[in-house]
Design a protein around this motif. Sequence first.
Motif, mmCIF file in Angstrom:
data_model
loop_
_atom_site.group_PDB
_atom_site.id
_atom_site.type_symbol
_atom_site.label_atom_id
_atom_site.label_comp_id
_atom_site.label_asym_id
_atom_site.label_seq_id
_atom_site.Cartn_x
_atom_site.Cartn_y
_atom_site.Cartn_z
ATOM 1 N N GLU A 208 0.872 -0.991 0.077
ATOM 2 C CA GLU A 208 -0.007 -0.225 0.123
ATOM 3 C C GLU A 208 0.814 1.034 0.115
ATOM 4 O OE1 GLU A 208 -2.679 0.145 3.259
ATOM 5 O OE2 GLU A 208 -3.284 2.012 2.774
ATOM 6 N N ILE A 209 0.570 2.163 -1.080
ATOM 7 C CA ILE A 209 1.605 3.132 -1.288
ATOM 8 C C ILE A 209 0.544 4.536 -1.021
ATOM 9 C CG2 ILE A 209 3.178 4.515 -2.537
ATOM 10 C CD1 ILE A 209 3.993 2.034 -3.811
ATOM 11 N N GLU A 210 0.793 5.587 -0.196
ATOM 12 C CA GLU A 210 0.018 6.692 0.048
ATOM 13 C C GLU A 210 0.974 7.848 -0.141
ATOM 14 O OE1 GLU A 210 -1.976 6.696 3.759
ATOM 15 O OE2 GLU A 210 -3.458 4.986 3.276
ATOM 16 N N THR A 211 0.931 8.618 -1.290
ATOM 17 C CA THR A 211 1.738 9.709 -1.423
ATOM 18 C C THR A 211 1.144 10.822 -2.232
ATOM 19 O OG1 THR A 211 3.694 10.481 -2.128
ATOM 20 C CG2 THR A 211 2.904 8.768 -3.186
ATOM 21 N N GLU A 212 1.461 12.043 -1.996
ATOM 22 C CA GLU A 212 1.063 13.094 -2.750
ATOM 23 C C GLU A 212 2.224 14.174 -2.859
ATOM 24 O OE1 GLU A 212 -2.412 14.602 0.159
ATOM 25 O OE2 GLU A 212 -2.801 14.768 -2.207
ATOM 26 N N PRO A 213 2.050 15.184 -3.737
ATOM 27 C CA PRO A 213 3.128 16.375 -3.490
ATOM 28 C C PRO A 213 2.980 17.186 -2.517
ATOM 29 C CG PRO A 213 2.411 16.001 -5.825
ATOM 30 C CD PRO A 213 1.695 15.027 -5.156
ATOM 31 N N GLY A 214 4.017 17.247 -1.661
ATOM 32 C CA GLY A 214 3.861 18.359 -0.554
ATOM 33 C C GLY A 214 3.573 17.611 0.839
ATOM 34 N N VAL A 215 2.972 16.278 0.747
ATOM 35 C CA VAL A 215 2.660 15.724 1.979
ATOM 36 C C VAL A 215 3.501 14.843 2.611
ATOM 37 C CG1 VAL A 215 0.656 14.460 2.771
ATOM 38 C CG2 VAL A 215 0.041 16.274 1.112
ATOM 39 N N GLY A 216 4.303 14.044 1.742
ATOM 40 C CA GLY A 216 5.028 13.083 2.235
ATOM 41 C C GLY A 216 4.653 11.731 1.537
ATOM 42 N N THR A 217 5.330 10.497 2.114
ATOM 43 C CA THR A 217 4.858 9.258 1.489
ATOM 44 C C THR A 217 5.010 8.138 2.579
ATOM 45 O OG1 THR A 217 6.211 9.907 -0.542
ATOM 46 C CG2 THR A 217 5.890 7.302 -0.160
ATOM 47 N N ARG A 218 4.011 7.264 2.594
ATOM 48 C CA ARG A 218 3.795 6.186 3.377
ATOM 49 C C ARG A 218 3.868 5.116 2.567
ATOM 50 N NH1 ARG A 218 0.219 2.686 6.300
ATOM 51 N NH2 ARG A 218 -1.525 3.409 4.902
ATOM 52 N N ILE A 219 4.722 3.907 2.745
ATOM 53 C CA ILE A 219 4.564 2.742 2.303
ATOM 54 C C ILE A 219 4.658 1.747 3.175
ATOM 55 C CG2 ILE A 219 6.046 1.076 0.777
ATOM 56 C CD1 ILE A 219 7.611 3.598 -0.373
ATOM 57 N N CYS A 220 3.462 0.672 3.200
ATOM 58 C CA CYS A 220 3.126 -0.267 3.981
ATOM 59 C C CYS A 220 3.075 -1.405 3.340
ATOM 60 C CB CYS A 220 1.764 0.087 4.563
ATOM 61 S SG CYS A 220 1.393 -1.119 6.051
ATOM 62 N N VAL A 221 4.075 -2.648 3.711
ATOM 63 C CA VAL A 221 4.033 -3.996 3.071
ATOM 64 C C VAL A 221 3.639 -5.013 4.134
ATOM 65 C CG1 VAL A 221 5.343 -5.474 2.200
ATOM 66 C CG2 VAL A 221 5.852 -3.289 1.486
ATOM 67 N N GLU A 222 2.296 -5.706 3.879
ATOM 68 C CA GLU A 222 2.011 -6.865 4.798
ATOM 69 C C GLU A 222 2.679 -8.268 3.997
ATOM 70 O OE1 GLU A 222 -1.638 -7.047 6.192
ATOM 71 O OE2 GLU A 222 -1.602 -5.433 7.213
ATOM 72 N N LEU A 223 3.229 -9.279 4.812
ATOM 73 C CA LEU A 223 3.642 -10.334 4.138
ATOM 74 C C LEU A 223 3.281 -11.740 5.113
ATOM 75 C CD1 LEU A 223 7.433 -9.385 3.283
ATOM 76 C CD2 LEU A 223 5.272 -9.385 1.506
ATOM 77 N N PRO A 224 3.094 -12.780 4.728
ATOM 78 C CA PRO A 224 2.775 -13.855 5.395
ATOM 79 C C PRO A 224 3.833 -14.174 6.363
ATOM 80 C CG PRO A 224 1.796 -14.307 2.964
ATOM 81 C CD PRO A 224 2.658 -13.080 3.205
ATOM 82 N N LEU A 225 3.638 -14.707 7.561
ATOM 83 C CA LEU A 225 4.724 -15.122 8.510
ATOM 84 C C LEU A 225 5.144 -16.461 8.147
ATOM 85 C CD1 LEU A 225 6.422 -14.590 10.949
ATOM 86 C CD2 LEU A 225 4.315 -15.367 12.511
ATOM 87 N N VAL A 226 6.526 -16.621 8.044
ATOM 88 C CA VAL A 226 7.058 -17.920 7.775
ATOM 89 C C VAL A 226 8.023 -17.849 8.995
ATOM 90 C CG1 VAL A 226 8.197 -19.670 6.174
ATOM 91 C CG2 VAL A 226 6.456 -18.041 5.422
ATOM 92 N N ARG A 227 8.123 -18.865 9.764
ATOM 93 C CA ARG A 227 9.152 -18.807 10.723
ATOM 94 C C ARG A 227 10.461 -19.775 10.203
ATOM 95 N NH1 ARG A 227 4.582 -18.799 13.721
ATOM 96 N NH2 ARG A 227 4.425 -17.329 15.406
ATOM 97 N N ARG A 228 11.637 -19.395 10.584
ATOM 98 C CA ARG A 228 12.829 -20.311 10.501
ATOM 99 C C ARG A 228 12.762 -21.574 11.179
ATOM 100 N NH1 ARG A 228 18.775 -17.848 11.356
ATOM 101 N NH2 ARG A 228 20.043 -19.649 10.872
ATOM 102 N N VAL A 229 12.969 -22.424 10.192
ATOM 103 C CA VAL A 229 13.406 -24.001 10.675
ATOM 104 C C VAL A 229 14.718 -24.206 10.635
ATOM 105 C CG1 VAL A 229 12.932 -26.388 10.348
ATOM 106 C CG2 VAL A 229 11.089 -24.505 10.084
ATOM 107 N N ASP A 230 15.391 -24.251 11.789
ATOM 108 C CA ASP A 230 16.821 -24.597 11.845
ATOM 109 C C ASP A 230 17.136 -26.065 11.321
ATOM 110 O OD1 ASP A 230 17.200 -22.777 14.975
ATOM 111 O OD2 ASP A 230 17.292 -22.068 12.839
ATOM 112 N N ALA A 231 18.328 -26.232 10.574
ATOM 113 C CA ALA A 231 18.709 -27.506 10.338
ATOM 114 C C ALA A 231 18.982 -28.329 11.245
ATOM 115 C CB ALA A 231 19.832 -27.298 9.089
ATOM 116 N N VAL A 232 18.903 -29.625 11.198
ATOM 117 C CA VAL A 232 19.333 -30.537 12.007
ATOM 118 C C VAL A 232 20.890 -30.871 12.515
ATOM 119 C CG1 VAL A 232 19.338 -33.108 12.863
ATOM 120 C CG2 VAL A 232 17.347 -32.308 11.611
ATOM 121 N N GLY A 233 21.378 -30.370 13.816
ATOM 122 C CA GLY A 233 22.648 -30.371 14.139
ATOM 123 C C GLY A 233 23.251 -28.933 14.015
#
Length: 861
Positions: A835-860
């Motif tokens: 989601e990108i919200e911006t217009e001249p003279g006001v500023g910019t807001r960039i919002c990114v949402e991603l699915p959560l994927v946790r880290r799985v450590d290798a055996v050992g």
Amino acid sequence: MIAMNRDSIIRTLLVESCPTARGELAEKLRRCGCRVTPMECDEEASTSHRTEGYALAVLSVDRMRDHGFWLCRQLRSVSGGTDPFILAVSDEWDAGRLAWLFEAGVDDCLNTAPGESWLATRLATVRQRIALGQLERENVSPRPNPLGATSWLTKALPHGFFRTGVVERRFLQVNQALVDMLGYESEEDLLGVDLSTDVYQVPFNPEAAIAQFGGQVSGVELPWKRKDGTPITVRVSGQVIRGADDLPVQFEGIVEDIAEKKRAETDLRETRDELCAIYDGMADGILVVEGATNRVIRTNPAMCKLMGYSEAELLRMSVRDLCRSAEHGAAGELLLADAERGSRLTVDVPLQRKDGSVVYCDVATNRFECRGGHLCTVCLVREATARRHAEEILAKSEARFRALFEGAALGVVLSDRESRVLQCNATFANMLGYSPEELLGRLVTEITHPDELGEEKQRIRELFDGDRESLRLEKRFLHRGGSTIWCRIALSLLPEPGERRRHVIGVVEDISSRKLTEQALRESERMLRGLAENLPDIITLVAPDWTIQYINREPRDRSVKEIIGQSVFLFMPPEYRRVFVDARRRLVASRQVQTVQIRDNFGWSWTVRMVPFEEDRKDTSVLLICTDITDQQAAAEAVQQEQDALRRMLELFERDRELVAFEIHDGFSQQLTGALLNFEAARQAIFQPAQPVDKNFDLGVQLLRESIAESRRLVRGLRPPVLDEFGIVPAIEHLIEDHHSVGGSPVQCVTFGMTDRLAQPLESALFRIVQETLNNARKYSQSKRIRINLSQKDERVRVEVRDWGVGFNPEEVGPDHFGLRGIRERARLLGGSVEIETEPGVGTRICVELPLVRRVDAVGD
């Protein structure tokens, strides 16, 4: 390349006029363990360096051709008695060149074409001879001419002639007889071939053979092989040629091909062994009788076993001794009389065994002339017990056949010309519900279905008249209970020599169950037809004139009656008609299924498989199997869109690599170049006291430190180590520190709920998104402050970057700006949203949402 140590280094003198060849050969010799002194001219090599103790002199063939004899004589006159090993090198050889090289005094010749590994192997042999002291000579005597002195004689030899080196086991001289014997094209083709590996069938060491035979070889049989690998056996005779130091230098020999002789001896021995094995292994007895005395001169073990005598006892007897009983004497005289008349067979000859018992035998006799011109008779004796036993077996076999006839699983019936049953087995009778006795004498027509009578009588008449040898048919019989029995019958006439054929035998198989199966198959065919009418594919039969003759179901909004009889071209746009015509032409020519894709007039896409319906006709009808692929094409278009997106991602990656290349070139590379220039200036200043050294040296050290810092910054920009070691939050904090270090606006970072390590692709994507937004904010926003919010909630990761700068119009962003495009593509590939919200003279807001994927450590880990 062979690894060399200091003790194995060979001091080598290299004489080569060509600078390029001299440099290349010198480098090869150095890598092979030689300390090389390259020289351009012969005079310099023979005067300035002939007393420096060289162990090896390498001369090009071109130099040998110009000053060969003079140069070898100069190198041989070294003070101190050291005789260098002279090696001539070239990339091609022939017999004439080898001859004058050895006449000039060259120790060995080397082909440099195979490369460095071959050169190293050859030099290893030279090194071994040097280590053994075989090159030390007190008096250098002229070398013998190895090729010219006897060349006229070797060419006239009927056997092969060769001369080879002792250390280098290659042919130095051959004649045409040896070339033909070994299957080579010419003498030049055979010269240089390795005797021990390419000619011997097994690994062979000539030095060991020379020591074993004391330098002389006479008539030794050796296993050789031809060029194509065919094994041969040869007989070699020859001698060793020794040099001035009495060491073996060469070996010359005469070769005789005895493969055919060996083969003939082997065949003769095998034939004799086979005949002896046949003679001794025959089940019948053999007697060879001398014609004049009727005495046995040879017999076999079977005869000894039959009569109970040993071979020695039989050889002291005559034929009359074997028929010595009074009542059987006449039979012995009859046997001798038959033998005198030539080839005869006498049946039931009584012979008396050693134990006094009598055995009846069948004796076949034949006269022949043996060695010395004497007439002899060979008698093949077979015990008649076997024949009598065979007669008994035949009788039993006849009884078994009768039992088989009666108990066969198939019906068997014997009838006469009037189709009257003469004999049948129980199987046939039971098949019709009768007993065999009830069917005897009845007409076959009485038990045949009425509908079969007319045609069957005609076929039986043709069989008896000789128009047919046999007859196979399917017919219906009437069961005793009134039901119909389907049978398959094979009829054939019985051979009756000397008489008119009057009987026919038939083998009857009940096929009622098969008929039921065929009926079930017809029902199955009707079922399959109904199944075809409900298939998802459209199956259409098209006539040669392209009219539709059959369609399995109604396609969409059209009825079958409206389609039958119509041209198939009415349902497709004009551009696809030529595709159909060409595909049918290929189908008729190759008789192979053709596949085309079309789009009909209603916007639906189809894959059409064209199958020949009548393969024996040129104007065959065509079966069209139409599969709806409209949804598949939509999916293919979606895949194309994904590929376009992937291509854009690749463009982003290429842009990142280009930026890194620019930074390396403009920063890191320039700093290293400056440091190098300052250090070189400092080095020159050392030898010029008037110039200062410290300033250039200090400046070079400073540039090196800056280049190291720049390289670390580039590495952190590409993928900071802190991201792999500690996770996304410390990595973003590190990124903010770098942002502040280059004068960026103050950045505030707020995290919430980030407790777990994330999967590596997810952490990399978050890091790149934050990195890109910070770079854009620093370059374009002109904002006094920047805020980053990173949070984890409800299995989602959310990152928001906000600035209060000049802003921009998203629709005015050109295609060459990859920042926002890269953010969107990374989020889309990971299943997230931007989601990108911006217009001249006001500023910019960039919002990114991603699915959560946790880290799985290798055996050992």
